[in-house]
Structures are given as structure tokens and as C-alpha cells.
Write a protein that holds these residues in place. Structure first.
Motif, PDB file in Angstrom:
ATOM      1  N   GLY A   1      17.350   1.965 -27.923  1.00  0.00           N
ATOM      2  CA  GLY A   1      17.674   1.160 -29.089  1.00  0.00           C
ATOM      3  C   GLY A   1      16.909  -0.148 -29.095  1.00  0.00           C
ATOM      4  N   SER A   2      16.943  -0.856 -27.978  1.00  0.00           N
ATOM      5  CA  SER A   2      16.300  -2.176 -27.925  1.00  0.00           C
ATOM      6  C   SER A   2      15.019  -2.101 -27.100  1.00  0.00           C
ATOM      7  N   SER A   3      14.255  -3.189 -27.117  1.00  0.00           N
ATOM      8  CA  SER A   3      13.009  -3.167 -26.338  1.00  0.00           C
ATOM      9  C   SER A   3      13.296  -3.182 -24.830  1.00  0.00           C
ATOM     10  N   GLU A   4      14.452  -3.793 -24.431  1.00  0.00           N
ATOM     11  CA  GLU A   4      14.814  -3.768 -22.997  1.00  0.00           C
ATOM     12  C   GLU A   4      15.114  -2.333 -22.575  1.00  0.00           C
ATOM     13  N   GLU A   5      15.864  -1.643 -23.450  1.00  0.00           N
ATOM     14  CA  GLU A   5      16.184  -0.241 -23.150  1.00  0.00           C
ATOM     15  C   GLU A   5      14.915   0.593 -23.076  1.00  0.00           C
ATOM     16  N   ALA A   6      13.978   0.300 -23.978  1.00  0.00           N
ATOM     17  CA  ALA A   6      12.714   1.053 -23.991  1.00  0.00           C
ATOM     18  C   ALA A   6      11.977   0.871 -22.670  1.00  0.00           C
ATOM     19  N   MET A   7      11.992  -0.371 -22.154  1.00  0.00           N
ATOM     20  CA  MET A   7      11.307  -0.628 -20.883  1.00  0.00           C
ATOM     21  C   MET A   7      11.977   0.123 -19.732  1.00  0.00           C
ATOM     22  N   ARG A   8      13.336   0.106 -19.763  1.00  0.00           N
ATOM     23  CA  ARG A   8      14.086   0.809 -18.713  1.00  0.00           C
ATOM     24  C   ARG A   8      13.803   2.315 -18.785  1.00  0.00           C
ATOM     25  N   LEU A   9      13.779   2.839 -20.019  1.00  0.00           N
ATOM     26  CA  LEU A   9      13.546   4.270 -20.218  1.00  0.00           C
ATOM     27  C   LEU A   9      12.147   4.642 -19.723  1.00  0.00           C
ATOM     28  N   GLU A  10      11.188   3.773 -20.033  1.00  0.00           N
ATOM     29  CA  GLU A  10       9.807   4.052 -19.622  1.00  0.00           C
ATOM     30  C   GLU A  10       9.703   4.142 -18.100  1.00  0.00           C
ATOM     31  N   SER A  11      10.358   3.192 -17.399  1.00  0.00           N
ATOM     32  CA  SER A  11      10.230   3.236 -15.933  1.00  0.00           C
ATOM     33  C   SER A  11      11.022   4.407 -15.360  1.00  0.00           C
ATOM     34  N   ARG A  12      12.117   4.791 -16.043  1.00  0.00           N
ATOM     35  CA  ARG A  12      12.880   5.955 -15.573  1.00  0.00           C
ATOM     36  C   ARG A  12      12.035   7.230 -15.704  1.00  0.00           C
ATOM     37  N   ILE A  13      11.360   7.358 -16.834  1.00  0.00           N
ATOM     38  CA  ILE A  13      10.518   8.549 -17.039  1.00  0.00           C
ATOM     39  C   ILE A  13       9.378   8.562 -16.027  1.00  0.00           C
ATOM     40  N   GLN A  14       8.779   7.376 -15.841  1.00  0.00           N
ATOM     41  CA  GLN A  14       7.664   7.302 -14.886  1.00  0.00           C
ATOM     42  C   GLN A  14       8.122   7.719 -13.488  1.00  0.00           C
ATOM     43  N   GLN A  15       9.308   7.232 -13.091  1.00  0.00           N
ATOM     44  CA  GLN A  15       9.828   7.592 -11.766  1.00  0.00           C
ATOM     45  C   GLN A  15      10.028   9.097 -11.657  1.00  0.00           C
ATOM     46  N   MET A  16      10.584   9.689 -12.733  1.00  0.00           N
ATOM     47  CA  MET A  16      10.846  11.131 -12.687  1.00  0.00           C
ATOM     48  C   MET A  16       9.544  11.913 -12.574  1.00  0.00           C
ATOM     49  N   LEU A  17       8.529  11.505 -13.342  1.00  0.00           N
ATOM     50  CA  LEU A  17       7.253  12.220 -13.303  1.00  0.00           C
ATOM     51  C   LEU A  17       6.542  11.987 -11.974  1.00  0.00           C
TER      52      LEU A  17
END
Ligand code: ATP
Length: 266
Positions: free
Chosen positions: A239-255
Motif C-alpha cells: 500500500g505505502s512506499s515503506e511497505e513496497a520497500m519491505r516487500l522488495e527486500s522480502r522478495i529479494q531474500q526469497m529469490l
């Protein structure tokens, strides 16, 4: 004795538009059997901006091809509005990455009209009016009589989007449609797609291997593991840009975790 008290009304859960159910997709070559995806499950609801995200070769394009009806699963089933997909149809329109998906000898308007007429959707004046409506939506009215070679890459992609949307399909299938554009145009096209979505709320299945693009475009993101593609996670949009940053690092960690596991297995 029956109770006369009315039950509180609960909204019915929305039926999925597209169901991909345990789908394994394979290519048979003379010497190999290549498994592109393995038992992939997901469902797309009406109005979803559903993104397939994963590293190169994880089978994203193959999945899209199968949803388009160009390839049959070796295992599992794909259903659109509850009916099994058995071949291509105008209810699923594809937009590709390549700029040469338009007919070079037809103008912008003729390209869109041609798709409508060839599919039997509309003809004559109705087809023209529908074409112009969607050409306008992608801001190309001034270029409706131009030929593809007179347009930039971004403009050609807009025509391909207008052509797909003019068919008013149940779902628009987009295979890395902005990947061949420069960074600035790519960002502008992402914004335009979101504006178009706000106006019409179409359902889109979007393939990308760019994490920022997936986060920007997707209302839901299906993360696929490397070859053969299996579902790793299904994530909701930020929803927010903070959430987007958290989501991005979560995806990166998973990959990244997957890459390490792959390297260790070698
Ligand atoms: N026509 C084909 N014949 C044989 N193998 C194929 C064919 N097309 C794709 N493959 C293989 O299937 C696997 C999945 O390919 P696919 O193009 O679907 O991946 P992708 O995730 O879309 O990759 P990219 O992001 O690089 O486009 C890969 O191993 C690829 O080599």
C-alpha cells in the motif's frame, strides 16, 4: 419450529475468473523433455492485476502461453470462468514484449479494427468507433493514421495494448510488455497502464522478472522458483512506499535463498 430471524447477509466469495490448477508444462524436444513449470496453482479474480514474477527460465512465458491456449498442460487444468481452456480465443488477448507485433502495412487504427473484424467481434462503423475509443485511451488519437514504422517503441506498445483492450477480453495477458523500452519510457508506460486500469478495472495477468515492476503493477504477485517453476509464495501488493520497500527486500531474500540452495546442489 423454524426461526423467523433473517440471517445476516454475508457477501458471497467472488468466483475466480481464471484458475490454474496443478499445472505442469513440458516441452518435448527430440532429445529432451524440458519441464518448464511443475504443479503450479493460482487463481485470478476479476479486476486483479496478477503478476507472475520469477527468474529467467522459471516458466513465466510458458504459463502465459498455456493460459492463452497455445500449449496444453501435461498435468492439471486451466479454467476460465469455470470452463477448461482448450485453445486460443478472443476472451484472452496477449500483449508481447516485441515491437513487431503490429501489422506493418496497416495504420494504428487499421491494426485495431483488423483484430476486431478478424475475430468477428465487431465490423464496419462499430469496429472503428470501438478502435478509436481505445486508441484515445492510450493517448494515440493524433497518430491513428500513422504506420507502425513511424512510431516509437513505447507508442507501438500502446497500440498493442489498445488492440488487446478493444477486444474487451476477459483477461489481458501481458508478457514483459515494457522490458524492451528505455527506463524512463518503461516507468511512464507502467503509470499509464495503472491509470487505464483505474478507468476500466480490466483483469490482467502480467509477466515480469523485474521486482520493482511487479510491486508497482501487481495487486497480487505470484513468486515462482527457478527452473522448473514452482509456486514459492503468493504476495499481496504494497500500500505505502515503506511497505513496497519491505516487500522488495522480502522478495529479494526469497529469490536469493533459492539461488544459494541451487548453487549448493551443484
Ligand atoms: N519452445 C521451446 N522449446 C523447448 N524448451 C523451451 C521452449 N520455450 C521455453 N523453453 C524452456 O522452458 C523453460 C521456461 O521458459 P520460459 O520462456 O517460459 O521462462 P521465463 O520464465 O519466461 O523466462 P524469461 O524471463 O527469460 O523470458 C526454460 O528452460 C526454457 O529453456
Amino acid at each position: 419450529m423454524g426461526l423467523d430471524v433473517p440471517l445476516p447477509e454475508r457477501p458471497l466469495p467472488e468466483a475466480p475468473l481464471l484458475e490454474v490448477d496443478g499445472v505442469t508444462l513440458q516441452y518435448k524436444t527430440p532429445h529432451h523433455l524440458i519441464t518448464a513449470t511443475y504443479r503450479v496453482d493460482f487463481s485470478v479474480l476479476p479486476g486483479d492485476r496478477f503478476v507472475l514474477l520469477g527468474p529467467s527460465g522459471c516458466g513465466k512465458s510458458t504459463l502465459l502461453k498455456a493460459v492463452g491456449g497455445y500449449m496444453a498442460p501435461t498435468e492439471g487444468e486451466i479454467r476460465l470462468k469455470g470452463r477448461p481452456v482448450t485453445g486460443p480465443g478472443p476472451d484472452r488477448m496477449m500483449v508481447f514484449q516485441e515491437f513487431d507485433q503490429l501489422l506493418p502495412w496497416k495504420t494504428v487504427k487499421q491494426n485495431v479494427v483488423f483484430a476486431l473484424e478478424a475475430s468477428g467481434r465487431l465490423s464496419g462503423r462499430e469496429a472503428e468507433a470501438r478502435a478509436m475509443h481505445y486508441i484515445d485511451k492510450v493517448n494515440l488519437t493524433k497518430f491513428c493514421d500513422s504506420y507502425p514504422h513511424m512510431l516509437s517503441g513505447g507508442m507501438k506498445q500502446r497500440v498493442a495494448i489498445a488492440r488487446g483492450m478493444a477486444m474487451e477480453p476477459d483477461i489481458l495477458l501481458m508478457d514483459e510488455p515494457f522490458a524492451a523500452l528505455d527506463a524512463l519510457t518503461r516507468r511512464r508506460m507502467q503509470d499509464e497502464l495503472l491509470t487505464l486500469w483505474e478507468e476500466t478495472r480490466f483483469t490482467v495477468l502480467f509477466v515480469t522478472h523485474s521486482i520493482p515492476e511487479a510491486i508497482k503493477i501487481g495487486s497480487r504477485i505470484l513468486l515462482l522458483s527457478p527452473h522448473p517453476g514452482e509456486v514459492k509464495a503468493e504476495l499481496n501488493s504494497a500500500g505505502s512506499s515503506e511497505e513496497a520497500m519491505r516487500l522488495e527486500s522480502r522478495i529479494q531474500q526469497m529469490l536469493f535463498a533459492e539461488e544459494i540452495r541451487e548453487a549448493e546442489n551443484v
